[in-house]
Design an enzyme around this catalytic site. Structure first.
Site, PDB file in Angstrom:
ATOM      1  N   PHE A   1       0.815  -1.214   0.000  1.00 34.26           N
ATOM      2  CA  PHE A   1       0.000   0.000   0.000  1.00 34.26           C
ATOM      3  C   PHE A   1       0.848   1.262   0.000  1.00 34.26           C
ATOM      4  O   PHE A   1       0.567   2.202  -0.747  1.00 34.26           O
ATOM      5  CB  PHE A   1      -0.903  -0.031   1.248  1.00 34.26           C
ATOM      6  CG  PHE A   1      -2.027   0.949   1.205  1.00 34.26           C
ATOM      7  CD1 PHE A   1      -3.048   0.818   0.278  1.00 34.26           C
ATOM      8  CD2 PHE A   1      -2.080   2.003   2.102  1.00 34.26           C
ATOM      9  CE1 PHE A   1      -4.091   1.722   0.232  1.00 34.26           C
ATOM     10  CE2 PHE A   1      -3.129   2.913   2.069  1.00 34.26           C
ATOM     11  CZ  PHE A   1      -4.131   2.771   1.137  1.00 34.26           C
ATOM     12  N   ARG A   2       1.909   1.277   0.819  1.00 30.99           N
ATOM     13  CA  ARG A   2       2.604   2.546   1.045  1.00 30.99           C
ATOM     14  C   ARG A   2       3.956   2.671   0.371  1.00 30.99           C
ATOM     15  O   ARG A   2       4.544   3.745   0.378  1.00 30.99           O
ATOM     16  CB  ARG A   2       2.787   2.763   2.566  1.00 30.99           C
ATOM     17  CG  ARG A   2       1.505   3.135   3.231  1.00 30.99           C
ATOM     18  CD  ARG A   2       1.632   3.471   4.692  1.00 30.99           C
ATOM     19  NE  ARG A   2       0.308   3.814   5.184  1.00 30.99           N
ATOM     20  CZ  ARG A   2      -0.656   2.915   5.401  1.00 30.99           C
ATOM     21  NH1 ARG A   2      -0.430   1.634   5.216  1.00 30.99           N
ATOM     22  NH2 ARG A   2      -1.847   3.302   5.812  1.00 30.99           N
ATOM     23  N   HIS A  29      -9.791  -6.923   7.085  1.00 29.04           N
ATOM     24  CA  HIS A  29     -10.258  -5.937   6.101  1.00 29.04           C
ATOM     25  C   HIS A  29     -11.055  -6.581   4.978  1.00 29.04           C
ATOM     26  O   HIS A  29     -11.173  -6.022   3.897  1.00 29.04           O
ATOM     27  CB  HIS A  29      -9.071  -5.142   5.549  1.00 29.04           C
ATOM     28  CG  HIS A  29      -8.386  -4.324   6.617  1.00 29.04           C
ATOM     29  ND1 HIS A  29      -7.104  -3.849   6.508  1.00 29.04           N
ATOM     30  CD2 HIS A  29      -8.828  -3.911   7.837  1.00 29.04           C
ATOM     31  CE1 HIS A  29      -6.789  -3.178   7.607  1.00 29.04           C
ATOM     32  NE2 HIS A  29      -7.808  -3.206   8.428  1.00 29.04           N
ATOM     33  N   CYS A  55     -32.223  -8.319  -3.682  1.00 28.66           N
ATOM     34  CA  CYS A  55     -32.962  -7.225  -3.025  1.00 28.66           C
ATOM     35  C   CYS A  55     -32.817  -5.874  -3.724  1.00 28.66           C
ATOM     36  O   CYS A  55     -33.486  -4.914  -3.333  1.00 28.66           O
ATOM     37  CB  CYS A  55     -32.551  -7.110  -1.559  1.00 28.66           C
ATOM     38  SG  CYS A  55     -30.926  -6.374  -1.332  1.00 28.66           S
TER      39      CYS A  55
HETATM   40  P1  NAD Z   1       1.767  -1.188   4.044  1.00 29.28           P
HETATM   41  O1  NAD Z   1       1.921  -0.989   2.566  1.00 29.28           O
HETATM   42  O2  NAD Z   1       1.490  -0.008   4.882  1.00 29.28           O
HETATM   43  O3  NAD Z   1       3.102  -1.870   4.620  1.00 29.28           O
HETATM   44  C1  NAD Z   1       3.711  -2.944   3.967  1.00 29.28           C
HETATM   45  C2  NAD Z   1       5.117  -3.082   4.530  1.00 29.28           C
HETATM   46  O4  NAD Z   1       5.681  -4.261   3.989  1.00 29.28           O
HETATM   47  C3  NAD Z   1       6.029  -1.919   4.144  1.00 29.28           C
HETATM   48  O5  NAD Z   1       6.605  -1.373   5.309  1.00 29.28           O
HETATM   49  C4  NAD Z   1       7.071  -2.554   3.216  1.00 29.28           C
HETATM   50  O6  NAD Z   1       8.353  -2.009   3.407  1.00 29.28           O
HETATM   51  C5  NAD Z   1       7.034  -3.998   3.653  1.00 29.28           C
HETATM   52  N1  NAD Z   1       7.385  -4.972   2.602  1.00 29.28           N
HETATM   53  C6  NAD Z   1       6.912  -5.029   1.332  1.00 29.28           C
HETATM   54  N2  NAD Z   1       7.385  -6.124   0.703  1.00 29.28           N
HETATM   55  C7  NAD Z   1       8.202  -6.757   1.588  1.00 29.28           C
HETATM   56  C8  NAD Z   1       8.981  -7.941   1.525  1.00 29.28           C
HETATM   57  N3  NAD Z   1       9.012  -8.712   0.434  1.00 29.28           N
HETATM   58  N4  NAD Z   1       9.699  -8.295   2.622  1.00 29.28           N
HETATM   59  C9  NAD Z   1       9.679  -7.519   3.736  1.00 29.28           C
HETATM   60  N5  NAD Z   1       8.948  -6.401   3.852  1.00 29.28           N
HETATM   61  C10 NAD Z   1       8.202  -6.026   2.794  1.00 29.28           C
HETATM   62  O7  NAD Z   1       0.681  -2.351   4.230  1.00 29.28           O
HETATM   63  P2  NAD Z   1      -0.227  -2.706   5.492  1.00 29.28           P
HETATM   64  O8  NAD Z   1       0.470  -2.374   6.737  1.00 29.28           O
HETATM   65  O9  NAD Z   1      -0.698  -4.073   5.257  1.00 29.28           O
HETATM   66  O10 NAD Z   1      -1.461  -1.717   5.379  1.00 29.28           O
HETATM   67  C11 NAD Z   1      -2.071  -1.495   4.115  1.00 29.28           C
HETATM   68  C12 NAD Z   1      -3.551  -1.772   4.010  1.00 29.28           C
HETATM   69  O11 NAD Z   1      -3.861  -1.894   2.612  1.00 29.28           O
HETATM   70  C13 NAD Z   1      -3.960  -3.071   4.642  1.00 29.28           C
HETATM   71  O12 NAD Z   1      -5.035  -2.775   5.444  1.00 29.28           O
HETATM   72  C14 NAD Z   1      -4.432  -3.979   3.505  1.00 29.28           C
HETATM   73  O13 NAD Z   1      -5.766  -4.352   3.713  1.00 29.28           O
HETATM   74  C15 NAD Z   1      -4.484  -3.114   2.276  1.00 29.28           C
HETATM   75  N6  NAD Z   1      -3.758  -3.722   1.136  1.00 29.28           N
HETATM   76  C16 NAD Z   1      -3.827  -5.077   0.918  1.00 29.28           C
HETATM   77  C17 NAD Z   1      -3.126  -5.662  -0.126  1.00 29.28           C
HETATM   78  C18 NAD Z   1      -3.237  -7.148  -0.332  1.00 29.28           C
HETATM   79  O14 NAD Z   1      -4.233  -7.744   0.065  1.00 29.28           O
HETATM   80  N7  NAD Z   1      -2.224  -7.801  -0.915  1.00 29.28           N
HETATM   81  C19 NAD Z   1      -2.314  -4.881  -0.958  1.00 29.28           C
HETATM   82  C20 NAD Z   1      -2.276  -3.492  -0.718  1.00 29.28           C
HETATM   83  C21 NAD Z   1      -3.009  -2.927   0.324  1.00 29.28           C
END
Ligand code: NAD
Length: 257
Positions: free
Chosen positions: A43-44, A129, A165
């Site tokens: 996501f970020r 979520h 519905c």
């Molecule tokens: P986030 O993007 O905030 O954080 C993800 C973290 O994972 C980051 O800090 C990143 O540096 C780290 N990361 C990424 N790839 C990595 C790897 N291979 N090894 C180690 N670290 C790694 O995501 P979040 O905290 O899950 O919050 C985002 C929200 O967005 C969640 O609520 C989720 O529901 C949603 N989301 C879900 C998906 C999905 O289902 N795959 C994808 C995007 C967003």
């Protein structure tokens, strides 16, 4: 039973190996980072497709046909990019902990269905979520399959409505401003309170209320381990922080002989 198959060189990974070997109830808590090794962006991180547009919150989705159309257009465009994504090594490692009875279940913030695809049974998974692989009627709660919803959307040009519905249909995910699912929150709380090792994997730990679970685990006396490639919001309260790639860290540590 899972065995520790390597003696990792990194002191933090060695410490995690010891904690995994001693733990009775391991509760993994996963975020979008565990699915980047499956080709789904988190996501970020920079370049995130999720942040290209301002998110459509729940109130706007309910209020506006135009917003619903736009939400479905975005949803199907993103689905097309990630079609065929398969579970990665991190999913497989955590699935082993569940199968071997070392974990009551996995708590995930993810919506991609990849924990199920890695073999974790539905009753051993909490999706805080929701799930983006199906849709739900906002009126009667009926589940709708995406294929039919998409066919309706593309042929009519209108935001899909429930065939039973008539109320609007929405992806099975929890949007900003939407109530958290009560049963999922309760189950996550129960597993968290019972954990002796809480393993936060691939999450920036910024999204509340989900990110409250690692704190709750610490308050309940569990060890907190964070595996993430960059700093998270809760590193300062963790017992062990491992900065690394999820598959490379968890794959060997959770391997069976
Ligand atoms: P986030 O993007 O905030 O954080 C993800 C973290 O994972 C980051 O800090 C990143 O540096 C780290 N990361 C990424 N790839 C990595 C790897 N291979 N090894 C180690 N670290 C790694 O995501 P979040 O905290 O899950 O919050 C985002 C929200 O967005 C969640 O609520 C989720 O529901 C949603 N989301 C879900 C998906 C999905 O289902 N795959 C994808 C995007 C967003």
């Amino acid at each position: 039973m899972a065995q520790i198959s390597t003696k990792p060189a990194d002191p933090a990974a060695r410490r995690l190996a010891g904690l995994l070997a001693d733990a009775g109830r391991i509760v993994p808590f996963t975020g979008a980072g565990i699915s980047t090794e499956s080709g789904i962006p988190d996501f970020r991180s920079p370049g995130s497709p999720w942040l290209t547009n301002k998110p459509i919150d729940f109130a706007l989705f309910v209020a506006s046909e135009a917003a619903r159309r736009e939400a479905w257009r975005r949803k199907f465009a993103i689905d097309d990019l990630h079609r065929g994504a398969r579970p990665g090594p991190g999913h497989a490692a955590l699935a082993r902990l569940v199968h071997e009875g070392r974990s009551p279940g996995i708590i995930t913030q993810n919506i991609d269905g990849l924990h199920q695809a890695s073999g974790v049974p539905e009753d051993r998974l909490v999706e805080l979520h929701g799930n983006g692989t199906y849709a739900v009627c906002l009126g009667c709660g009926l589940r709708h399959e995406l294929e039919a919803v998409r066919a309706d959307f593309e042929s009519s040009g209108r935001a899909p409505r429930c065939t039973s519905c008539g109320e609007p249909v929405k992806s099975g995910t929890i949007s900003f401003g939407q109530a958290m699912p009560g049963r999922a929150m309760a189950q996550a709380g129960e597993w968290t309170r019972q954990a002796d090792l809480f393993l936060a994997v691939g999450s920036s730990l910024q999204v509340l209320p989900a990110a409250g679970f690692p704190r709750l685990a610490k308050q309940g006396g569990a060890r907190l381990v964070i595996v993430n490639r960059e700093a998270t919001a809760l590193d300062d309260i963790a017992d062990v922080v491992i900065r690394g790639e999820i598959g490379a860290v968890l794959g060997p540590l959770c391997a069976t002989h």
